[in-house]
Design a protein around this motif. Structure first.
Motif, PDB file in Angstrom:
ATOM      1  N   UNK A  83       0.949  -1.273   0.054  1.00 54.62           N
ATOM      2  CA  UNK A  83       0.127   0.031   0.049  1.00 54.62           C
ATOM      3  C   UNK A  83       0.860   1.242   0.120  1.00 54.62           C
ATOM      4  N   UNK A  84       0.827   1.991  -1.329  1.00 52.78           N
ATOM      5  CA  UNK A  84       1.716   3.131  -1.184  1.00 52.78           C
ATOM      6  C   UNK A  84       1.060   4.305  -1.199  1.00 52.78           C
ATOM      7  N   UNK A  85       1.528   5.354  -0.253  1.00 56.88           N
ATOM      8  CA  UNK A  85       0.795   6.624  -0.029  1.00 56.88           C
ATOM      9  C   UNK A  85       1.521   7.786  -0.388  1.00 56.88           C
ATOM     10  N   UNK A  86       0.987   8.575  -1.425  1.00 57.88           N
ATOM     11  CA  UNK A  86       1.528   9.673  -2.103  1.00 57.88           C
ATOM     12  C   UNK A  86       1.259  10.972  -1.108  1.00 57.88           C
ATOM     13  N   UNK A  98      16.293   1.147 -13.641  1.00 57.05           N
ATOM     14  CA  UNK A  98      15.589   2.401 -13.748  1.00 57.05           C
ATOM     15  C   UNK A  98      15.010   2.989 -12.478  1.00 57.05           C
ATOM     16  N   UNK A  99      14.652   4.215 -12.301  1.00 59.88           N
ATOM     17  CA  UNK A  99      14.301   4.624 -11.100  1.00 59.88           C
ATOM     18  C   UNK A  99      13.049   3.957 -10.356  1.00 59.88           C
ATOM     19  N   UNK A 100      12.113   3.507 -11.256  1.00 56.53           N
ATOM     20  CA  UNK A 100      11.236   2.725 -10.595  1.00 56.53           C
ATOM     21  C   UNK A 100      11.822   1.549  -9.578  1.00 56.53           C
ATOM     22  N   UNK A 101      13.049   1.009  -9.785  1.00 58.59           N
ATOM     23  CA  UNK A 101      13.386  -0.048  -9.028  1.00 58.59           C
ATOM     24  C   UNK A 101      14.387   0.590  -7.778  1.00 58.59           C
ATOM     25  N   UNK A 150       9.065   9.123  -8.968  1.00 56.27           N
ATOM     26  CA  UNK A 150       9.743   9.467 -10.448  1.00 56.27           C
ATOM     27  C   UNK A 150       8.698   9.893 -11.428  1.00 56.27           C
ATOM     28  N   UNK A 151       7.243   9.959 -10.866  1.00 56.80           N
ATOM     29  CA  UNK A 151       6.178  10.285 -11.781  1.00 56.80           C
ATOM     30  C   UNK A 151       5.535  11.452 -11.373  1.00 56.80           C
ATOM     31  N   UNK A 152       5.278  11.271 -10.195  1.00 59.91           N
ATOM     32  CA  UNK A 152       4.335  12.504  -9.508  1.00 59.91           C
ATOM     33  C   UNK A 152       5.329  13.409  -8.671  1.00 59.91           C
TER      34      UNK A 152
END
Length: 248
Positions: A7-10, A91-94, A103-105
């Protein structure tokens, strides 16, 4: 073996500089979120002895886990580039840090929680994470430095949280000494209470914590279900029913 979900919280931040300042200041509080959300006690058909075995499997990945303090956005990005230059990561996703700059938001992304059994738990986590980010940003703006806690201690706290969940001792994020689950959760709540109140979240969080501490997290519920239902298949069916009812 890598069938793990989280569960990731931004939470949005105004800049990378603010985001890294937040990352440096929320480090000791993240294991409490793991304990609260622990919902993966079983592994390969057996009780693992952990509340969140998912976090132990996840931390076998080379970039996973707590990080050192970075000090600035430039140093954060230098570290990311250096890790990518090794060729180990694609990549940065790792960059599987416990918390990272997305890396996206334009957000800080907190990644330590299990997927939860009931919808009320991620709502509670989201409020607490927003409180943590806001509290850390205020500390940074006020010139208060991050706590000087070594990454080795944070790894011990993370292991303790994954092992105990809410059914055994945890590490107090302020003192880095052993405490009860209630003590660790209350320390977290007290740390973010001002920010919660400013967002109108404090009463919701207070009620959510009381409900979670009374019933227990998903790991406790799953173990109780295994005792009454008798098989992991039946546990999975009951968990699906609980999740569906809680979400309606």
């Amino acid at each position: 073996e890598q069938l793990t979900c989280g569960c990731h919280v931004h939470v949005s931040v105004e800049s990378d500089e603010e985001g890294v300042a937040v990352l440096d200041r929320i480090r000791p509080w993240l294991p409490v979120l793991t304990a609260m959300s622990a919902n993966s006690p079983f592994w390969q058909g057996q009780d693992s002895g952990y509340g969140s075995y998912r976090s132990r499997v996840w931390n076998r990945l080379p970039s996973a886990g707590p990080t050192d303090t970075f000090g600035s956005a430039d140093r954060y990005h230098e570290q990311v580039r250096a890790m990518l230059d090794t060729g180990v990561l694609r990549d940065e996703g790792m960059m599987y840090f416990d918390a990272r700059l997305s890396a996206v938001y334009p957000t800080v992304e907190v990644r330590v929680a299990d997927v939860c059994l009931e919808a009320s738990t991620p709502v509670l986590l989201a409020a607490l994470v927003r409180g943590l980010v806001e509290t850390a940003a205020r500390e940074w703006r006020d010139g208060r430095p991050p706590a000087r806690i070594g990454t080795g201690l944070l790894r011990l706290a993370a292991w303790r949280a994954s092992r105990s969940g809410l059914d055994g001792p945890l590490i107090d994020p302020g003192t880095m000494r052993e405490t009860s689950p209630a003590g660790a959760v209350e320390a977290l709540h007290a740390h973010v209470r001002e920010a919660l109140a400013d967002h109108g979240d404090d009463e919701r969080v207070r009620e959510g914590i009381a409900r979670l501490m009374e019933r227990g997290n998903g790991a406790r519920v799953q173990r109780e279900l295994l005792r009454t239902e008798g098989s992991l298949g039946a546990v999975a069916t009951r968990c699906a029913e609980i999740t569906a009812v809680a979400a309606t």
